[in-house]
Design a protein around this motif. Structure first.
Motif, PDB file in Angstrom:
ATOM      1  N   GLY A  99      -8.057   3.291  -7.198  1.00  0.00           N
ATOM      2  CA  GLY A  99      -7.415   2.002  -6.964  1.00  0.00           C
ATOM      3  C   GLY A  99      -6.523   2.017  -5.741  1.00  0.00           C
ATOM      4  O   GLY A  99      -6.502   1.061  -4.960  1.00  0.00           O
ATOM      5  N   ARG A 100      -5.802   3.117  -5.559  1.00  0.00           N
ATOM      6  CA  ARG A 100      -4.919   3.214  -4.391  1.00  0.00           C
ATOM      7  C   ARG A 100      -5.710   3.266  -3.096  1.00  0.00           C
ATOM      8  O   ARG A 100      -5.335   2.643  -2.100  1.00  0.00           O
ATOM      9  CB  ARG A 100      -4.024   4.448  -4.510  1.00  0.00           C
ATOM     10  CG  ARG A 100      -2.933   4.269  -5.561  1.00  0.00           C
ATOM     11  CD  ARG A 100      -2.044   5.462  -5.626  1.00  0.00           C
ATOM     12  NE  ARG A 100      -2.613   6.405  -6.594  1.00  0.00           N
ATOM     13  CZ  ARG A 100      -2.124   7.607  -6.838  1.00  0.00           C
ATOM     14  NH1 ARG A 100      -1.090   8.059  -6.180  1.00  0.00           N
ATOM     15  NH2 ARG A 100      -2.678   8.378  -7.739  1.00  0.00           N
ATOM     16  N   VAL A 101      -6.828   3.996  -3.084  1.00  0.00           N
ATOM     17  CA  VAL A 101      -7.660   4.079  -1.877  1.00  0.00           C
ATOM     18  C   VAL A 101      -8.255   2.717  -1.558  1.00  0.00           C
ATOM     19  O   VAL A 101      -8.244   2.265  -0.401  1.00  0.00           O
ATOM     20  CB  VAL A 101      -8.769   5.145  -2.063  1.00  0.00           C
ATOM     21  CG1 VAL A 101      -9.814   5.036  -0.970  1.00  0.00           C
ATOM     22  CG2 VAL A 101      -8.156   6.532  -2.086  1.00  0.00           C
ATOM     23  N   LEU A 102      -8.761   2.028  -2.572  1.00  0.00           N
ATOM     24  CA  LEU A 102      -9.351   0.705  -2.339  1.00  0.00           C
ATOM     25  C   LEU A 102      -8.306  -0.310  -1.884  1.00  0.00           C
ATOM     26  O   LEU A 102      -8.573  -1.131  -1.004  1.00  0.00           O
ATOM     27  CB  LEU A 102     -10.057   0.212  -3.605  1.00  0.00           C
ATOM     28  CG  LEU A 102     -11.324   0.985  -3.972  1.00  0.00           C
ATOM     29  CD1 LEU A 102     -11.858   0.509  -5.320  1.00  0.00           C
ATOM     30  CD2 LEU A 102     -12.366   0.839  -2.904  1.00  0.00           C
ATOM     31  N   ALA A 119       0.833  -1.208   0.000  1.00  0.00           N
ATOM     32  CA  ALA A 119       0.000   0.000   0.000  1.00  0.00           C
ATOM     33  C   ALA A 119       0.864   1.253   0.000  1.00  0.00           C
ATOM     34  O   ALA A 119       0.559   2.226  -0.701  1.00  0.00           O
ATOM     35  CB  ALA A 119      -0.939  -0.006   1.203  1.00  0.00           C
ATOM     36  N   VAL A 120       1.950   1.222   0.753  1.00  0.00           N
ATOM     37  CA  VAL A 120       2.857   2.374   0.782  1.00  0.00           C
ATOM     38  C   VAL A 120       3.522   2.545  -0.583  1.00  0.00           C
ATOM     39  O   VAL A 120       3.606   3.663  -1.111  1.00  0.00           O
ATOM     40  CB  VAL A 120       3.914   2.199   1.897  1.00  0.00           C
ATOM     41  CG1 VAL A 120       4.989   3.261   1.805  1.00  0.00           C
ATOM     42  CG2 VAL A 120       3.240   2.234   3.257  1.00  0.00           C
ATOM     43  N   ALA A 121       3.980   1.449  -1.169  1.00  0.00           N
ATOM     44  CA  ALA A 121       4.636   1.522  -2.475  1.00  0.00           C
ATOM     45  C   ALA A 121       3.683   2.021  -3.549  1.00  0.00           C
ATOM     46  O   ALA A 121       4.070   2.813  -4.424  1.00  0.00           O
ATOM     47  CB  ALA A 121       5.191   0.148  -2.861  1.00  0.00           C
ATOM     48  N   THR A 137      -5.537   0.365  -0.250  1.00  0.00           N
ATOM     49  CA  THR A 137      -5.166   0.731   1.114  1.00  0.00           C
ATOM     50  C   THR A 137      -6.235   0.287   2.109  1.00  0.00           C
ATOM     51  O   THR A 137      -5.919  -0.227   3.192  1.00  0.00           O
ATOM     52  CB  THR A 137      -4.933   2.251   1.212  1.00  0.00           C
ATOM     53  OG1 THR A 137      -3.907   2.621   0.279  1.00  0.00           O
ATOM     54  CG2 THR A 137      -4.514   2.664   2.610  1.00  0.00           C
ATOM     55  N   ALA A 138      -7.510   0.458   1.745  1.00  0.00           N
ATOM     56  CA  ALA A 138      -8.595   0.009   2.618  1.00  0.00           C
ATOM     57  C   ALA A 138      -8.577  -1.506   2.779  1.00  0.00           C
ATOM     58  O   ALA A 138      -8.797  -2.027   3.884  1.00  0.00           O
ATOM     59  CB  ALA A 138      -9.936   0.468   2.061  1.00  0.00           C
ATOM     60  N   THR A 139      -8.290  -2.225   1.696  1.00  0.00           N
ATOM     61  CA  THR A 139      -8.203  -3.679   1.767  1.00  0.00           C
ATOM     62  C   THR A 139      -7.043  -4.116   2.659  1.00  0.00           C
ATOM     63  O   THR A 139      -7.177  -5.037   3.472  1.00  0.00           O
ATOM     64  CB  THR A 139      -8.041  -4.276   0.356  1.00  0.00           C
ATOM     65  OG1 THR A 139      -9.140  -3.857  -0.441  1.00  0.00           O
ATOM     66  CG2 THR A 139      -7.966  -5.782   0.397  1.00  0.00           C
ATOM     67  N   ALA A 140      -5.903  -3.455   2.519  1.00  0.00           N
ATOM     68  CA  ALA A 140      -4.740  -3.785   3.343  1.00  0.00           C
ATOM     69  C   ALA A 140      -5.020  -3.508   4.819  1.00  0.00           C
ATOM     70  O   ALA A 140      -4.671  -4.311   5.690  1.00  0.00           O
ATOM     71  CB  ALA A 140      -3.516  -2.992   2.878  1.00  0.00           C
ATOM     72  N   ARG A 173       2.857   5.718  -7.416  1.00  0.00           N
ATOM     73  CA  ARG A 173       1.692   6.080  -8.226  1.00  0.00           C
ATOM     74  C   ARG A 173       1.422   5.064  -9.326  1.00  0.00           C
ATOM     75  O   ARG A 173       1.229   5.404 -10.492  1.00  0.00           O
ATOM     76  CB  ARG A 173       1.858   7.475  -8.816  1.00  0.00           C
ATOM     77  CG  ARG A 173       2.000   8.529  -7.763  1.00  0.00           C
ATOM     78  CD  ARG A 173       2.292   9.878  -8.351  1.00  0.00           C
ATOM     79  NE  ARG A 173       2.644  10.793  -7.296  1.00  0.00           N
ATOM     80  CZ  ARG A 173       2.031  11.941  -7.099  1.00  0.00           C
ATOM     81  NH1 ARG A 173       1.061  12.312  -7.875  1.00  0.00           N
ATOM     82  NH2 ARG A 173       2.420  12.718  -6.115  1.00  0.00           N
ATOM     83  N   TRP A 174       1.388   3.785  -8.930  1.00  0.00           N
ATOM     84  CA  TRP A 174       1.180   2.726  -9.903  1.00  0.00           C
ATOM     85  C   TRP A 174      -0.239   2.717 -10.444  1.00  0.00           C
ATOM     86  O   TRP A 174      -0.456   2.364 -11.590  1.00  0.00           O
ATOM     87  CB  TRP A 174       1.471   1.373  -9.262  1.00  0.00           C
ATOM     88  CG  TRP A 174       2.926   1.085  -9.082  1.00  0.00           C
ATOM     89  CD1 TRP A 174       3.951   1.596  -9.809  1.00  0.00           C
ATOM     90  CD2 TRP A 174       3.511   0.221  -8.112  1.00  0.00           C
ATOM     91  NE1 TRP A 174       5.137   1.113  -9.360  1.00  0.00           N
ATOM     92  CE2 TRP A 174       4.902   0.254  -8.315  1.00  0.00           C
ATOM     93  CE3 TRP A 174       3.001  -0.573  -7.106  1.00  0.00           C
ATOM     94  CZ2 TRP A 174       5.782  -0.480  -7.550  1.00  0.00           C
ATOM     95  CZ3 TRP A 174       3.873  -1.306  -6.342  1.00  0.00           C
ATOM     96  CH2 TRP A 174       5.250  -1.261  -6.564  1.00  0.00           C
TER      97      TRP A 174
END
Length: 53
Positions: A20-23, A7-9, A25-28, A14-15
């Motif tokens: 997508g990044r928010v989802l 999640a940090v990476a 991070t929430a999953t992690a 900015r992959w």
């Protein structure tokens, strides 16, 4: 790569899109919370993870 490190990476490199990044991070975060609840009760691992007794 573990979920929190992933999640940090994802954020720093900015992959994916912001959505997508928010989802991810929430999953992690959800996976970490669930693991912290399951570990004390020994509900994670295979059927042979606990000593017979």
């Amino acid at each position: 790569m573990s979920r929190p490190a992933g999640a940090v990476a994802v954020w720093f490199r900015r992959w994916w899109s912001v959505t997508g990044r928010v989802l991810f991070t929430a999953t992690a975060a959800g996976a970490c919370a669930m693991s912290s609840m399951l570990v004390p009760y020994r509900l994670v691992g295979g059927p042979f993870a606990w000593p017979a007794g």
